[in-house]
Every structure is written in C-alpha cells, then in structure tokens.
Design an enzyme around this catalytic site. Structure first.
Site, mmCIF file in Angstrom:
data_model
loop_
_atom_site.group_PDB
_atom_site.id
_atom_site.type_symbol
_atom_site.label_atom_id
_atom_site.label_comp_id
_atom_site.label_asym_id
_atom_site.label_seq_id
_atom_site.Cartn_x
_atom_site.Cartn_y
_atom_site.Cartn_z
ATOM 1 N N LYS A 176 -104.628 15.122 29.591
ATOM 2 C CA LYS A 176 -105.408 16.308 29.233
ATOM 3 C C LYS A 176 -104.693 17.563 29.733
ATOM 4 C CE LYS A 176 -108.770 14.550 31.506
ATOM 5 N NZ LYS A 176 -110.048 14.268 32.178
ATOM 6 N N THR A 208 -116.965 24.851 33.583
ATOM 7 C CA THR A 208 -116.205 23.651 33.217
ATOM 8 C C THR A 208 -116.468 22.488 34.170
ATOM 9 O OG1 THR A 208 -114.309 24.451 34.506
ATOM 10 C CG2 THR A 208 -114.352 24.993 32.145
ATOM 11 N N GLY A 210 -117.519 19.141 35.505
ATOM 12 C CA GLY A 210 -117.803 17.843 34.907
ATOM 13 C C GLY A 210 -117.122 17.582 33.584
ATOM 14 N N THR A 211 -116.114 18.386 33.233
ATOM 15 C CA THR A 211 -115.460 18.180 31.934
ATOM 16 C C THR A 211 -114.781 16.812 31.850
ATOM 17 O OG1 THR A 211 -113.532 19.389 32.774
ATOM 18 C CG2 THR A 211 -115.082 20.619 31.422
ATOM 19 N N GLY A 212 -114.117 16.397 32.912
ATOM 20 C CA GLY A 212 -113.439 15.104 32.891
ATOM 21 C C GLY A 212 -114.410 13.947 32.761
ATOM 22 N N CYS A 213 -115.519 14.033 33.483
ATOM 23 C CA CYS A 213 -116.550 12.991 33.406
ATOM 24 C C CYS A 213 -117.135 12.919 31.998
ATOM 25 C CB CYS A 213 -117.671 13.275 34.398
ATOM 26 S SG CYS A 213 -117.149 13.432 36.117
#
Length: 265
Positions: A176, A208, A210-213
């Site tokens: 990412k 942003t 928690g974007t990865g979760c």
C-alpha cells in the site's frame, strides 16, 4: 435467507471504534459476511492515541480461536495486532489445526499515534510462522520496511519488497503506497508472477485512523464470499478510498474512516 459466509478477525480491540476488532466487524457486516473474532489485546484508545494496552495470554487467544472455529468454521481469516511472538505462535498453531487456507495478514506494528503494537522480537516469528500460511499479506510501507530490512522510496522499491516477502511462502503480497509523499499514489498486488497496480490521488485529510484494518477486513470479506485475490484487492482498494473520502469527521485527532461505504455486494 441464504446462509452467509463467515470471516474471522484475530486482532486487538480499539475502544474508540475506528480500528482493530471494531473496524473489522463493521466492515465484515457492511460487505455481507458474518464476523467472528478472537481478541489479542485490549486498548484504551481514541482518535488522539493509545493510552494503554492489556495483552491477552497466548493460551486465551488460542482458546478463543479454537472454540469459535470448532463451531463456526471461517471461510476466511485475518490477523491484525498480534502483540508478541508467543501469541503469533499460538495463532499459527490454531490456524494450522483448523486448516485455515484463506489467511490475510495485516502486520500491525505501530498505531497511527505512534504507539508500538508489535514487539521487535515478534517480527521473525511473523515472517517464519505466519507468512508461509498466508494467502495475502497487506503491509503499509513503514511495516514493509521493517519486514524487508530496507527503505522503500518508490514503486520499484515496492515491487522488490513484494518479491522478497513472497519468498517466505505467502501467496500474494499487497503493498500500500499511502505513505509515499507523491500526490499520485500506487497500491499493488504481486501474485508471484504479475504485478496488479492501482493508482489514485492522495486524499488530504487527517481522518485515516484504521485504514489498514478496514482495507484488510474488506479484502478478507471478499475472499470469504469466494472472490479471487485480485478481485478482492480491487474491491478493498475501492472501498477504502471511498471510506477515506467520506470520513465522518469524528474526534479531535486522527478520526475513523466511513465504514458505511455502499458498494455492490
């Protein structure tokens, strides 16, 4: 009613609701799958940072996974915050016993506010014990730099890092590009032969958290419903871009994304 697919998340709790178990379950629900969970840690957390962490014992993490999967077999499983090497070992053992084939690893290492969420000695355990079982790994660039042991400054570096991680046995590597400083960003998936790239413009927002979760949870939900890795990647990428664009402007710090994003199921 048609029996829903099941997705499981093995991760930490975010008491502010923007990341971790809470973000995963919200995203699972929004993508039309039934979500189950195993908690690895409890955090005292809000949009301004992590104020405390209580880590579960490896035995209790293993118990949660075992009793859930014995009764509610998951069509796909994702991991988030795993905290330490002992928990990674316990998770790996349980997933092998239950033959979890669609495993998504989000290698959560540091919270948005800077708090360390994975001990240094756990990195090798992640690489050697979980990656060989994984269907997809989804590091952001700082996480990827830790895993490969070198800096990543451009798309060519991202591709080399993806090849490196693929050699550990993981079937697909997602890189990412959100931490790049460019206005035009690239996310990519490497399947061992080909790179599948998606470009998008940077979204100027502080919301942003928690974007990865959320991205990896959407990916897991799509896999649970039967999508292939490339299709799941594209759906998750579209979902998270829209979730950031329409963030609900909550909290005084780095607020959560919008988990109510409407995409075709």
């Amino acid at each position: 009613m048609k029996k829903p697919s099941i997705a499981m998340t093995i991760a930490g709790s975010d008491s502010g609701g923007g990341a971790g178990i809470q973000a995963d379950l919200k995203t699972f629900h929004q993508r039309g799958v039934y979500g189950t969970s195993a908690l690895t840690a409890i955090t005292a957390q809000n949009t301004q940072g992590v104020h405390g962490v209580h880590v579960m014992t490896p035995e209790f993490v293993a118990d949660q996974i075992r009793v859930v999967l014995d009764d509610l077999p998951a069509d796909a499983v994702k991991t988030g915050m795993l905290a330490n090497a002992s928990i990674i070992q316990a998770v790996g053992e349980q997933l092998r016993k239950h033959q979890a084939t669609k495993l998504v690893i989000d290698p959560v290492m540091v919270a948005k506010g800077g708090a360390k969420l994975l001990q240094d000695e756990a990195i090798q355990a992640l690489l050697t014990q979980l990656l060989p079982q994984a269907h997809i790994i989804t590091p952001n660039l700082p996480e990827a730099e830790v895993l490969v042991g070198r800096t990543i400054q451009n798309v060519a570096d991202m591709k080399e890092a993806a090849k490196y991680l693929h050699e550990y046995g993981v079937a697909h590597v997602v890189m990412k590009g959100g931490h790049m400083l460019d206005h035009q960003l690239t996310d990519l998936l490497f399947d061992g032969q080909y790179f599948h790239e998606v470009e998008h413009e940077r979204i100027n927002t502080r919301h942003t958290h928690g974007t990865g979760c959320t991205f990896s949870a959407c990916l897991t939900a799509e896999l649970a419903k039967g999508a292939d890795a490339v299709t799941a990647f594209h759906t998750a990428q579209q979902f998270i871009v829209m979730a950031i664009q329409t963030a609900p402007n909550l909290g005084f710090g780095q607020g959560p994304t919008n988990h109510w994003v409407q995409l075709p199921l």
